[in-house]
Design a protein around this motif. Sequence first.
Motif, mmCIF file in Angstrom:
data_model
loop_
_atom_site.group_PDB
_atom_site.id
_atom_site.type_symbol
_atom_site.label_atom_id
_atom_site.label_comp_id
_atom_site.label_asym_id
_atom_site.label_seq_id
_atom_site.Cartn_x
_atom_site.Cartn_y
_atom_site.Cartn_z
ATOM 1 N N THR A 37 6.805 7.452 -3.553
ATOM 2 C CA THR A 37 6.976 7.830 -2.611
ATOM 3 C C THR A 37 5.542 9.060 -2.569
ATOM 4 O O THR A 37 5.113 9.677 -2.449
ATOM 5 N N ASP A 38 4.616 8.992 -3.735
ATOM 6 C CA ASP A 38 3.584 10.037 -4.043
ATOM 7 C C ASP A 38 3.762 11.822 -4.342
ATOM 8 O O ASP A 38 3.631 11.918 -3.723
ATOM 9 N N GLY A 39 5.028 11.265 -5.415
ATOM 10 C CA GLY A 39 5.211 12.240 -5.110
ATOM 11 C C GLY A 39 4.709 13.752 -5.608
ATOM 12 O O GLY A 39 4.341 14.821 -5.553
ATOM 13 N N GLY A 40 3.114 13.026 -6.679
ATOM 14 C CA GLY A 40 2.347 14.590 -7.222
ATOM 15 C C GLY A 40 1.823 14.823 -5.620
ATOM 16 O O GLY A 40 1.422 15.627 -5.938
ATOM 17 N N ASN A 64 14.683 10.359 10.544
ATOM 18 C CA ASN A 64 13.957 10.821 11.679
ATOM 19 C C ASN A 64 12.631 11.503 11.144
ATOM 20 O O ASN A 64 12.161 12.185 10.377
ATOM 21 N N ASN A 65 12.162 11.344 12.462
ATOM 22 C CA ASN A 65 10.434 11.861 12.561
ATOM 23 C C ASN A 65 9.275 11.541 10.709
ATOM 24 O O ASN A 65 8.888 12.304 10.807
ATOM 25 N N ASN A 66 9.595 10.403 10.739
ATOM 26 C CA ASN A 66 8.842 9.694 9.974
ATOM 27 C C ASN A 66 8.107 8.702 10.986
ATOM 28 O O ASN A 66 7.005 8.642 12.106
ATOM 29 N N LYS A 67 7.139 7.844 10.256
ATOM 30 C CA LYS A 67 6.041 6.497 10.851
ATOM 31 C C LYS A 67 6.882 5.146 10.442
ATOM 32 O O LYS A 67 6.168 4.538 9.533
ATOM 33 N N GLY A 110 18.789 1.352 -3.165
ATOM 34 C CA GLY A 110 20.060 1.164 -2.806
ATOM 35 C C GLY A 110 21.053 0.620 -4.574
ATOM 36 O O GLY A 110 22.183 -0.030 -3.836
ATOM 37 N N GLU A 111 20.840 0.496 -5.150
ATOM 38 C CA GLU A 111 21.536 1.177 -6.693
ATOM 39 C C GLU A 111 22.038 1.681 -6.662
ATOM 40 O O GLU A 111 22.374 2.327 -8.012
ATOM 41 N N LEU A 112 21.059 3.383 -6.692
ATOM 42 C CA LEU A 112 22.327 4.556 -6.955
ATOM 43 C C LEU A 112 24.013 4.658 -5.129
ATOM 44 O O LEU A 112 24.056 5.070 -5.006
ATOM 45 N N SER A 113 24.532 4.012 -6.124
ATOM 46 C CA SER A 113 25.832 3.144 -5.517
ATOM 47 C C SER A 113 26.683 4.756 -5.045
ATOM 48 O O SER A 113 27.693 4.689 -4.689
ATOM 49 N N ASN A 114 26.672 5.400 -5.594
ATOM 50 C CA ASN A 114 27.218 7.251 -5.571
ATOM 51 C C ASN A 114 27.158 7.885 -4.167
ATOM 52 O O ASN A 114 27.358 8.611 -3.594
ATOM 53 N N LEU A 115 25.551 7.183 -3.898
ATOM 54 C CA LEU A 115 25.146 7.850 -3.193
ATOM 55 C C LEU A 115 25.867 8.375 -1.669
ATOM 56 O O LEU A 115 26.041 7.306 -0.835
ATOM 57 N N GLU A 116 26.165 9.328 -1.493
ATOM 58 C CA GLU A 116 26.363 10.036 0.103
ATOM 59 C C GLU A 116 25.600 9.922 1.472
ATOM 60 O O GLU A 116 26.162 10.228 2.706
ATOM 61 N N ASN A 117 24.525 11.208 1.011
ATOM 62 C CA ASN A 117 23.119 11.873 2.079
ATOM 63 C C ASN A 117 22.298 10.807 1.359
ATOM 64 O O ASN A 117 21.833 11.699 0.001
ATOM 65 N N VAL A 118 21.319 10.484 2.550
ATOM 66 C CA VAL A 118 19.763 10.846 2.252
ATOM 67 C C VAL A 118 19.221 11.476 3.409
ATOM 68 O O VAL A 118 19.061 10.553 5.053
ATOM 69 N N TRP A 119 18.334 12.835 2.868
ATOM 70 C CA TRP A 119 17.768 13.521 4.208
ATOM 71 C C TRP A 119 16.581 13.250 3.703
ATOM 72 O O TRP A 119 15.902 13.808 3.253
ATOM 73 N N LEU A 120 15.474 12.529 4.667
ATOM 74 C CA LEU A 120 14.938 12.208 4.333
ATOM 75 C C LEU A 120 13.730 12.306 5.850
ATOM 76 O O LEU A 120 12.495 11.930 5.803
ATOM 77 N N ALA A 121 14.003 13.263 6.279
ATOM 78 C CA ALA A 121 13.396 13.576 7.870
ATOM 79 C C ALA A 121 12.152 14.164 7.933
ATOM 80 O O ALA A 121 12.535 15.359 6.817
ATOM 81 N N PHE A 168 23.141 13.373 -2.800
ATOM 82 C CA PHE A 168 22.683 13.509 -2.310
ATOM 83 C C PHE A 168 20.994 13.859 -2.330
ATOM 84 O O PHE A 168 20.656 14.234 -3.745
ATOM 85 N N ILE A 169 20.847 13.394 -2.013
ATOM 86 C CA ILE A 169 18.948 13.326 -1.791
ATOM 87 C C ILE A 169 18.798 14.204 -0.949
ATOM 88 O O ILE A 169 18.679 13.752 1.144
ATOM 89 N N ASP A 170 17.826 15.302 -0.018
ATOM 90 C CA ASP A 170 17.844 15.966 0.509
ATOM 91 C C ASP A 170 16.406 16.805 0.686
ATOM 92 O O ASP A 170 15.712 16.916 -0.564
ATOM 93 N N LEU A 171 14.800 16.656 1.509
ATOM 94 C CA LEU A 171 13.365 16.626 0.910
ATOM 95 C C LEU A 171 12.876 16.305 2.055
ATOM 96 O O LEU A 171 11.861 15.804 2.408
ATOM 97 N N LYS A 172 13.939 16.317 3.522
ATOM 98 C CA LYS A 172 13.720 16.641 4.821
ATOM 99 C C LYS A 172 11.795 17.625 4.679
ATOM 100 O O LYS A 172 12.188 18.686 4.207
ATOM 101 N N GLY A 173 11.414 17.865 5.831
ATOM 102 C CA GLY A 173 9.674 18.364 4.970
ATOM 103 C C GLY A 173 9.043 19.180 3.962
ATOM 104 O O GLY A 173 8.741 19.475 4.231
#
Length: 552
Positions: free
Chosen positions: A225-228, A319-322, A284-295, A267-272
């Motif tokens: 996701t081009d973290g840089g 939401n609000n992506n391409k 899909g291998e983060l088997s304990n993942l409960e929340n993905v917020w990438l809006a 939890f991964i919260d990187l919205k905005g």
Amino acid sequence: PVSRSTAESVIYEEPAAVSAQMEMEPDASVGRFKGGVVGKAVTKTVGGVSYSKLDLPDKQHSSSTVSTLSHDQSLHMFSHADGERDLEEFQKVRCYITYATALCLCLFVMVASITVGNDNSKLRGDGGNNYPTPSLDTGYEGASQGSNSNGLTNVGYDNNSNSNKGISDELRQSIFAISPSLGSASYSSPQHSALNWISARQDLNSLSDLRVIQLYILVTFYYSTDGGGWTRDHNWLLDVDECDWTGVRCSDTFQGRGNSVFEAVTFIDLKGMGVRGTIPDEIGELSNLENVWLADNEIVGSIPETIIKLKKLEELLLNNNKITGTIPPYIGEAENLRSIDLSHNELTHHIPNGLGNLRYLQYLDLSDNNLSGEFPMQIASLDKLETLLLEKNQITGGIRSWIEGLESVTILSIADNEMDGSIHANIGKLTKLEILNLSDNDFTDDLPTTLSSLSLLEELNVSMNNFNGPIPASLSKMPNLEMAIFHNNQFTGPVPDWIGSLPQIHQVTLQNNQFTGTISASTCKKLYIISADCGGAQPMVSCTCCTCYEPS
């Protein structure tokens, strides 16, 4: 006092001054400067006064000695006879000293800068000595490499280093199972970049396999996701625990053969955050993942089908992506999902029936996409669903008897689609509805009188359809109705005079229909907004407080 001899033209200091600058050995004609240079003491008498100097050998004009005297003090040391030669030599020494001092200062600044740079180096793989910079040809610079049977590069520190022995073959096989294409991937791929970053960690040998795999997946996500290029500050890949990275949260779980405690990402919260690129399959291998917020980002590509492996996932907010492609057809296998928001993307094809398997689902927003196909009746089996938003798609079909299955829904919007036919009377069984928006479709026939059973309804919008007939008088029994939007249909009959009797009503739109009659003054006082066909040369409705439209 200093005297000037015309014959000698030489300035001498008094003996006391000279002796203070020289360490004379007792009863000897040899003097020694504090800097350690040995010279011969010479005494001269001028005008009856004795003056002394130290006659320095040429080879002993070292910087360490001369620097102990000031310029004027040094000049006083020379006689007229050899003053010119000694002065020339001294000036050379002064130049050498100045040059050497400047050079030493520059070297000091360079060393200090390098030291500070090393102390502040971060672990992103693009700076510092702990985590060398990736090289697309050879992995990490300074790394020893080899190749194993699956084609993966064995990246690690030099074999002579005791700090890192590289990734074990067993762990490498596990990573290869997570990323099957890694063996043939280029060095510039997110997966290979992540593997190199992991391999270069100096603390690699102290990390458990579970921890290494977790890091590998997160770093793959970073590069994919081009973290840089993320637009907001973050600390990913820096010298902190991954559970302290921006937007990442972990919880203790019991995993492994020994059922040991492991801090797993939940939890991964990187919205905005300005995240862009694609979501890698490895998530899909983060088997304990409960929340993905990438809006609210710029993510492209499709939703990885591996998302269905996240059995603990509760919230998926993209939401609000391409994002393009389809909703994963087997998304129902992520059976713990409570909330899904895929709105404002570019998703296509039909809504998968698998959504009907999400028995805990409470919130579903698929609005503003390019979804097509018939309304998925399987959704009606979701007895915990509270919010269903499907507006701005190309969904077809009608509202049939199955609608009664949505009895737990409080907000239902299927506006701006291509649905048609009449509304089934079973809609009256959705007694928890607070907002109902059926606007901008092709619905026909009368409104069902069972709508009056929706006693909690606050907003009713049936505009821009092909409804006809009178508005049912039974709607006067809706005590919480605040907004009644009826415009752009083919309703007929007199203006419903009961509208003004609704206790909470404040907005009504009636224009572009076939209503006739008069809107009373009492109704005008009740409403903040009201519009009707009361304009033009031949108004159909008489109203003194309305926003008037000319009948079409």
